[in-house]
Design an enzyme around this catalytic site. Structure first.
Site, PDB file in Angstrom:
ATOM      1  N   LYS A  34       0.387  -1.328  -0.002  1.00  0.00           N
ATOM      2  CA  LYS A  34      -0.365  -0.205  -0.218  1.00  0.00           C
ATOM      3  C   LYS A  34       1.039   1.093   0.029  1.00  0.00           C
ATOM      4  O   LYS A  34       0.703   2.381  -0.759  1.00  0.00           O
ATOM      5  CB  LYS A  34      -0.834  -0.252   1.246  1.00  0.00           C
ATOM      6  CG  LYS A  34      -0.165   0.563   3.121  1.00  0.00           C
ATOM      7  CD  LYS A  34      -1.235  -0.085   3.677  1.00  0.00           C
ATOM      8  CE  LYS A  34      -0.859   0.554   4.500  1.00  0.00           C
ATOM      9  NZ  LYS A  34      -1.256  -0.020   5.409  1.00  0.00           N
ATOM     10  N   ARG A 129      -7.914   0.909  16.534  1.00  0.00           N
ATOM     11  CA  ARG A 129      -8.299   1.231  15.355  1.00  0.00           C
ATOM     12  C   ARG A 129      -9.113   0.000  14.620  1.00  0.00           C
ATOM     13  O   ARG A 129      -9.924  -0.220  15.505  1.00  0.00           O
ATOM     14  CB  ARG A 129      -6.651   1.846  14.112  1.00  0.00           C
ATOM     15  CG  ARG A 129      -7.018   1.585  12.563  1.00  0.00           C
ATOM     16  CD  ARG A 129      -6.044   2.477  12.003  1.00  0.00           C
ATOM     17  NE  ARG A 129      -5.365   0.475  11.246  1.00  0.00           N
ATOM     18  CZ  ARG A 129      -4.969   0.419  10.719  1.00  0.00           C
ATOM     19  NH1 ARG A 129      -3.955   1.372   9.728  1.00  0.00           N
ATOM     20  NH2 ARG A 129      -4.718  -0.584   9.561  1.00  0.00           N
TER      21      ARG A 129
END
Ligand SMILES: *Cc1c(COP(=O)(O)O)cnc(C)c1O
Length: 353
Positions: A34, A129
């Site tokens: 990513k 998260r």
């Protein structure tokens, strides 16, 4: 044009070092792309280095990898939303999940295509998260295990991304125990344990990794040879896969302190300046648009990065042996945030070697 030089041999060697360090522990390493916009060349270097598959947080990047790299295992890292379930099952064999409504959508999408889709259920082990709280895992696991086109590939956790909570023997052992309970509850086959990102390599390096972790998802350690939470080098890796070269557009001796009424800068911050008298200053042709939140470490001794606006990098070169001239290039080592932005900016010439 700013030029980002990418050394694929270093990335391959770093991937191999991480894979080899994890092999004796029976941990498979997935290469995370990513940070490089799913760059196929970087992905191939990771595969050459022995990673088990490619993982990315964006479907567009996974699509790029599918087209350019071909049939290798692909994993979607960012939790999908229900409407993109059809694309998820097309582009990834496995996705990370924490929501029942999304699992239902994935099951439907996989069923319609006559495919199986693997899911890793994320557990929030404290970083706050993604992930269900541990006490809510069993319910979600039963859903995943009973939705036929879905395969419960395992459970996982992420660390040091939002809360800054690092993986420890204690929180990873707790994750392994949860996997054992999931296996009992779902009456089933093996439940993998995806034990985090590059940060978890600190436990590999110190021989403190608990038994039972079966997978890590590793980006930064392979790309930059760094364990993100401490900034320490990862044993056996190199930090020099990326080098940024930027043109000098102005060289002048200037007072270091601004003159006039000081309000906020281009990004709404109130600048604080040291008054060091007159200094040799350089402007270089790269800025926040290309660097994002990232930082640059100058490769020339004596260069200091003072700051950046959208399109300008401001440097102090007073202590450099040979003062650069307009048109010269200066070299820098970008950090993770800078690589992320530099790989995305259309104003950067990426050069692979
Ligand atoms: C980004 C990400 C990773 C890889 O993180 P690195 O620090 O680059 O190794 C792993 N897992 C998830 C869920 C991620 O979002």
């Amino acid at each position: 044009m700013a030029r980002l030089a990418i050394d694929l041999n270093v990335i391959e060697a770093n991937a191999r070092a991480v894979v080899e360090a994890c092999r004796p522990l029976h941990i498979e390493v997935w290469g995370v792309t990513k940070c490089v916009l799913g760059c196929p060349r970087v992905a191939r270097a990771m595969l050459q280095g022995g990673v088990a598959g490619l993982a990315d947080s964006r479907l567009a990047n996974l699509d790029r990898l599918r087209r350019a790299v071909g049939e290798v295992p692909r994993m979607l890292l960012r939790l999908p939303y229900p409407a993109e379930a059809p694309r998820v099952v097309e582009l990834a064999g496995i996705s990370l999940n924490s929501e029942r409504v999304t699992l239902d959508a994935l099951a439907r999408a996989a069923g319609e295509r006559g495919r199986e889709h693997g899911v890793i259920l994320m557990v929030d082990m404290g970083d706050r998260r993604e992930g269900v709280l541990p006490e809510d895992l069993m319910e979600l696991a039963r859903v995943a295990a009973s939705a036929a086109p879905l395969r419960l590939a395992g459970i996982g956790a992420n660390f040091a991304c939002y809360g800054g909570v690092v993986p420890t023997p204690a929180n990873l052992e707790a994750l392994v125990e949860l996997a054992a309970r999931v296996r009992q509850e779902t009456g089933g086959g093996p439940v993998g344990v995806s034990g985090g990102n590059s940060t978890s390599l600190r436990l590999v390096a110190t021989a403190a990794m608990p038994a039972g972790i079966s997978q890590l998802r590793v980006g930064e350690a392979i790309l930059l040879g760094r364990e993100p939470s401490s900034g320490e080098p990862v044993p056996g890796t190199r930090p020099d896969a990326f080098r940024l070269e930027v043109e000098v557009i102005e060289v002048k001796r200037k007072p270091s302190a601004p003159c006039g009424e000081v309000a906020r800068d281009a990004f709404g911050r109130r600048p604080v300046h040291r008054d060091q008298g007159d200094r040799m200053r350089v402007l270089a042709a790269v800025g926040v648009q290309d660097l994002g939140m990232g930082a640059l470490r100058p490769l020339t001794g004596g260069v200091e990065v003072l700051g950046a606006s959208s399109d300008h990098l401001i440097l102090d070169v007073t202590d450099v042996d040979v003062i650069p001239a307009v048109g010269d290039r200066l070299s820098f080592r970008p950090d993770y945030g800078a690589v992320l932005a530099l790989m995305t900016s259309p104003h950067v010439d990426r050069h692979y070697g």
